[in-house]
Design a protein around this motif. Structure first.
Motif, PDB file in Angstrom:
ATOM      1  N   HIS A   1       6.190  -4.060  15.534  1.00 14.46           N
ATOM      2  CA  HIS A   1       7.459  -4.281  14.842  1.00 14.46           C
ATOM      3  C   HIS A   1       7.788  -5.763  14.817  1.00 14.46           C
ATOM      4  CE1 HIS A   1       8.546  -3.045  19.098  1.00 14.46           C
ATOM      5  NE2 HIS A   1       8.737  -4.335  19.059  1.00 14.46           N
ATOM      6  N   CYS A   2       8.782  -6.111  14.027  1.00 17.73           N
ATOM      7  CA  CYS A   2       9.238  -7.500  13.912  1.00 17.73           C
ATOM      8  C   CYS A   2       9.804  -7.951  15.258  1.00 17.73           C
ATOM      9  CB  CYS A   2      10.303  -7.577  12.814  1.00 17.73           C
ATOM     10  SG  CYS A   2      11.287  -9.077  12.843  1.00 17.73           S
ATOM     11  N   PRO A   3       9.326  -9.078  15.800  1.00 15.82           N
ATOM     12  CA  PRO A   3       9.825  -9.512  17.106  1.00 15.82           C
ATOM     13  C   PRO A   3      11.288  -9.964  17.059  1.00 15.82           C
ATOM     14  CG  PRO A   3       8.306 -11.153  16.196  1.00 15.82           C
ATOM     15  CD  PRO A   3       8.299  -9.976  15.258  1.00 15.82           C
ATOM     16  N   ARG A   4      11.815 -10.151  15.863  1.00 14.70           N
ATOM     17  CA  ARG A   4      13.177 -10.654  15.729  1.00 14.70           C
ATOM     18  C   ARG A   4      14.190  -9.516  15.631  1.00 14.70           C
ATOM     19  NH1 ARG A   4      16.437 -12.423  11.581  1.00 14.70           N
ATOM     20  NH2 ARG A   4      17.780 -14.192  12.121  1.00 14.70           N
ATOM     21  N   CYS A   5      13.972  -8.578  14.688  1.00 14.81           N
ATOM     22  CA  CYS A   5      14.968  -7.515  14.491  1.00 14.81           C
ATOM     23  C   CYS A   5      14.444  -6.139  14.903  1.00 14.81           C
ATOM     24  CB  CYS A   5      15.433  -7.489  13.033  1.00 14.81           C
ATOM     25  SG  CYS A   5      14.217  -6.775  11.901  1.00 14.81           S
ATOM     26  N   GLY A   6      13.169  -6.035  15.224  1.00 15.84           N
ATOM     27  CA  GLY A   6      12.637  -4.758  15.698  1.00 15.84           C
ATOM     28  C   GLY A   6      12.219  -3.797  14.588  1.00 15.84           C
TER      29      GLY A   6
ATOM     30  N   ARG B   1       5.170 -11.075   8.057  1.00 20.63           N
ATOM     31  CA  ARG B   1       6.546 -11.210   7.575  1.00 20.63           C
ATOM     32  C   ARG B   1       7.257  -9.867   7.733  1.00 20.63           C
ATOM     33  NH1 ARG B   1       6.252 -13.735   2.093  1.00 20.63           N
ATOM     34  NH2 ARG B   1       5.003 -11.915   1.616  1.00 20.63           N
ATOM     35  N   CYS B   2       8.536  -9.939   8.048  1.00 24.12           N
ATOM     36  CA  CYS B   2       9.350  -8.727   8.177  1.00 24.12           C
ATOM     37  C   CYS B   2      10.011  -8.479   6.821  1.00 24.12           C
ATOM     38  CB  CYS B   2      10.413  -8.931   9.255  1.00 24.12           C
ATOM     39  SG  CYS B   2      11.604  -7.581   9.354  1.00 24.12           S
ATOM     40  N   THR B   3       9.888  -7.254   6.314  1.00 26.34           N
ATOM     41  CA  THR B   3      10.484  -7.003   4.995  1.00 26.34           C
ATOM     42  C   THR B   3      11.938  -6.537   5.112  1.00 26.34           C
ATOM     43  OG1 THR B   3       9.509  -4.795   4.980  1.00 26.34           O
ATOM     44  CG2 THR B   3       8.300  -6.517   3.813  1.00 26.34           C
ATOM     45  N   ASP B   4      12.445  -6.382   6.358  1.00 27.56           N
ATOM     46  CA  ASP B   4      13.873  -6.072   6.530  1.00 27.56           C
ATOM     47  C   ASP B   4      14.701  -7.338   6.718  1.00 27.56           C
ATOM     48  OD1 ASP B   4      14.167  -3.393   6.038  1.00 27.56           O
ATOM     49  OD2 ASP B   4      13.468  -2.814   8.037  1.00 27.56           O
ATOM     50  N   CYS B   5      14.375  -8.108   7.781  1.00 26.65           N
ATOM     51  CA  CYS B   5      15.164  -9.330   7.991  1.00 26.65           C
ATOM     52  C   CYS B   5      14.567 -10.516   7.226  1.00 26.65           C
ATOM     53  CB  CYS B   5      15.330  -9.635   9.480  1.00 26.65           C
ATOM     54  SG  CYS B   5      13.846 -10.294  10.282  1.00 26.65           S
ATOM     55  N   LEU B   6      13.421 -10.290   6.612  1.00 23.09           N
ATOM     56  CA  LEU B   6      12.757 -11.276   5.742  1.00 23.09           C
ATOM     57  C   LEU B   6      12.207 -12.513   6.458  1.00 23.09           C
ATOM     58  CD1 LEU B   6      15.150 -11.198   2.616  1.00 23.09           C
ATOM     59  CD2 LEU B   6      13.123  -9.796   3.063  1.00 23.09           C
TER      60      LEU B   6
HETATM   61 ZN   LIG Z   1      12.761  -8.494  11.162  1.00 21.81          ZN
END
Ligand SMILES: [Zn+2]
Lengths: 253, 153
Positions: free
Chosen positions: B114-119, B139-144
Motif C-alpha cells: 500500500h501507499c506508505p503515505r495514506c495506506g 505512485r498512489c492513485t488515491d493521494c496522488l
Molecule cells: Zn497515498
C-alpha cells in the motif's frame, strides 16, 4: 597450462560483454527521452559495471600477473577485447538501445542461470549475484520492447528496424569454439550452442507480443568474442572510456 | 581496553546509518553477515546489495570509522558475495522504519502492499528503477503522491 588460458578467456568474455555494454548504456546518462528512462538506463549500466568488476577481478586473479580489474578494463587495446559484437554496436535511437539490451539480456539471463551451477564456486557466486540483477533488466527491456513494438506506427517501425539491424549480431552469442569446449568439459560453463533453443523460445514469445517480425536470415557476424575482428565502433568507445587512466597513469579519486 | 563482545559490536554497527537511506542501519539492511574475533583482529563480513552500488565503498568506510571511534584497533573488513544479498535479510525494525520514512518495504508479491503515505492499496508502477539501485518508482492513485518502493530481490 591450456585450461587456465581457456578459463581466462571465458572470464574476459563475460567481463568484456558487461563492460562494453555498461559503457554504451551509460552514454545515455543525461540524454534519455524522459527522466525515468534516464534513471533506469543509468542503473542498468551501474549493475553491468559492477558485474564487470567481479568478472574482470576474477580474470585478473586467474591470470596472476598482479593486474587488477581496472588494468584489464583500461589498459587493453581493441584486439584484446573479447566481447560479442552486439554490445559494441552504437546506441542509435532509444528503440535501438532497448532492442540491443533485450537481445543481450535474454542471452545473459539464460547464461547466468546455467552458470549458477558452475563447477567453479567463484563463477557460481558471481552468477548468483548477477542473475538477480539481470532478471530485472530482462523484465524491463522485454516490457519496453512490447510497449514500443506494439505501440504507435512510428515506434513499431523503429523497433522493427532496430531488430533487423541488430539481428545479424545475435548468432555470435551462440557460437562455440575450443574455449567453450574446454569450459563445458570441466563443467565451468555451458556450451553456448546449447542455449539457443531456450533463447529462441524466450525472444519469440516477447517479439510476438510486441507484434514484431523475426528476420529470416541466420547469417551471423562474428569476430568479437574471439577477438579476431571487432567493428570500427569499439575503438571509438575505448578512446572515450580509457583516455583518463591512459593520459594520467595511476590517477585516483 | 578489554575486547568488546561481538554483541557489543553488532550494537555499534546498528548505529551506522545506510548512507543513501539514513533511517535504517547497515545491520537493518542485512548486509553485515558476520562479526567475529580472530585473536586481536575484529573481522566484519559485509555483502554488497547491488554489484555496482556506489554506496558499497562508503558503507565500508563508515563501518571502519565507527568501529575505530569505539576503540577497535585491528580491523579486517571482508567482502562476501555468496550467498547473494536478498531483501529477505532486511530486519523487521528496518521495514517499519522504511515505511515511516515514506519508502514502501519489499513485498514478495512484486509491488508495494500500500501507499506508505495514506495506506491506500491503489498504487501503480511509474518505473522499474528509482533514485538508487535498490528502489523502484511508484505512485498512489488515491493521494496522488509518488513514492519509492524498495525492490524485492
Ligand atoms: Zn497515498
Amino acid at each position: 597450462m591450456a585450461d587456465r588460458d581457456a578459463f581466462q578467456q571465458f572470464l574476459l568474455r563475460m567481463g568484456d560483454n558487461t563492460l562494453v555494454l555498461g559503457h554504451r548504456v551509460s552514454e545515455w546518462c543525461g540524454h534519455a527521452p524522459v527522466l525515468e528512462e534516464d534513471i533506469a538506463l543509468a542503473n542498468t549500466a551501474l549493475d553491468l559495471i559492477g558485474q564487470t568488476q567481479m568478472w574482470l577481478g576474477l580474470a585478473a586473479e586467474v591470470q596472476s600477473e598482479g593486474k587488477s580489474a581496472d588494468d584489464l578494463a583500461f589498459l587493453r587495446d581493441v584486439w584484446d577485447f573479447r566481447n560479442v559484437l552486439l554490445v559494441e554496436m552504437p546506441n542509435g535511437d532509444f528503440g535501438q538501445t532497448i532492442m540491443r539490451q533485450f537481445l543481450f539480456d535474454a542471452w545473459h539471463s539464460i547464461m547466468l542461470t546455467r552458470l549458477r551451477s558452475s563447477s567453479d564456486a567463484r563463477v557460481a557466486a558471481i552468477a548468483e549475484k548477477a542473475s538477480k540483477e539481470v532478471t530485472y533488466h530482462l523484465e524491463r527491456s522485454g516490457d519496453t520492447v512490447v510497449g514500443l513494438g506494439d505501440g504507435t506506427e512510428e515506434s513499431h517501425q523503429r523497433m522493427q528496424a532496430a531488430l533487423e539491424y541488430l539481428w545479424p549480431y545475435v548468432g555470435e552469442m551462440f557460437a562455440s569454439d575450443a574455449v567453450d569446449a574446454a569450459m563445458a568439459s570441466e563443467g565451468i560453463a555451458p556450451d553456448p550452442a546449447s542455449m539457443r533453443a531456450d533463447y529462441d523460445d524466450l525472444i519469440g514469445r516477447i517479439l510476438s507480443a510486441a507484434t514484431l517480425t523475426l528476420p529470416d536470415a541466420r547469417f551471423a557476424r562474428k569476430g568479437g568474442r574471439d577477438g579476431r575482428m571487432h567493428t570500427e565502433h569499439l575503438g571509438h568507445l575505448l578512446t572515450q572510456m580509457q583516455w583518463l587512466p591512459r593520459a594520467y597513469p595511476g590517477a585516483s579519486w | 581496553m578489554a575486547q568488546p563482545s561481538t554483541d557489543q559490536v553488532w550494537d555499534w554497527l546498528d548505529a551506522v546509518p545506510d548512507p543513501e537511506i539514513p533511517v535504517i542501519s547497515v545491520v537493518d539492511l542485512g548486509i553485515v553477515r558476520d562479526v567475529a574475533w580472530a585473536g586481536d583482529t575484529l573481522t566484519v563480513t559485509v555483502t554488497p546489495t547491488y554489484s555496482g552500488c556506489p554506496a558499497t565503498s562508503v558503507i565500508a568506510m563508515d563501518i571502519e570509522t565507527a568501529l575505530r571511534d569505539h576503540g577497535v584497533r585491528q580491523l579486517e573488513l571482508k567482502t562476501q558475495i555468496a550467498p547473494a544479498w536478498t531483501t529477505d535479510w532486511l530486519s523487521t525494525k528496518g521495514r517499519k522504519k522504511l515505511e515511516e520514512y515514506g519508502i514502501a518495504p519489499p513485498n514478495p508479491a512484486g509491488g508495494p502492499k500500500h501507499c506508505p503515505r495514506c495506506g491506500s492499496a491503489s498504487v501503480e508502477k511509474v518505473s522499474q528503477f528509482g533514485s538508487t539501485p535498490c528502489k523502484a518508482h511508484w505512485r498512489c492513485t488515491d493521494c496522488l503522491e509518488p513514492f519509492d518502493y524498495f525492490k524485492c530481490i
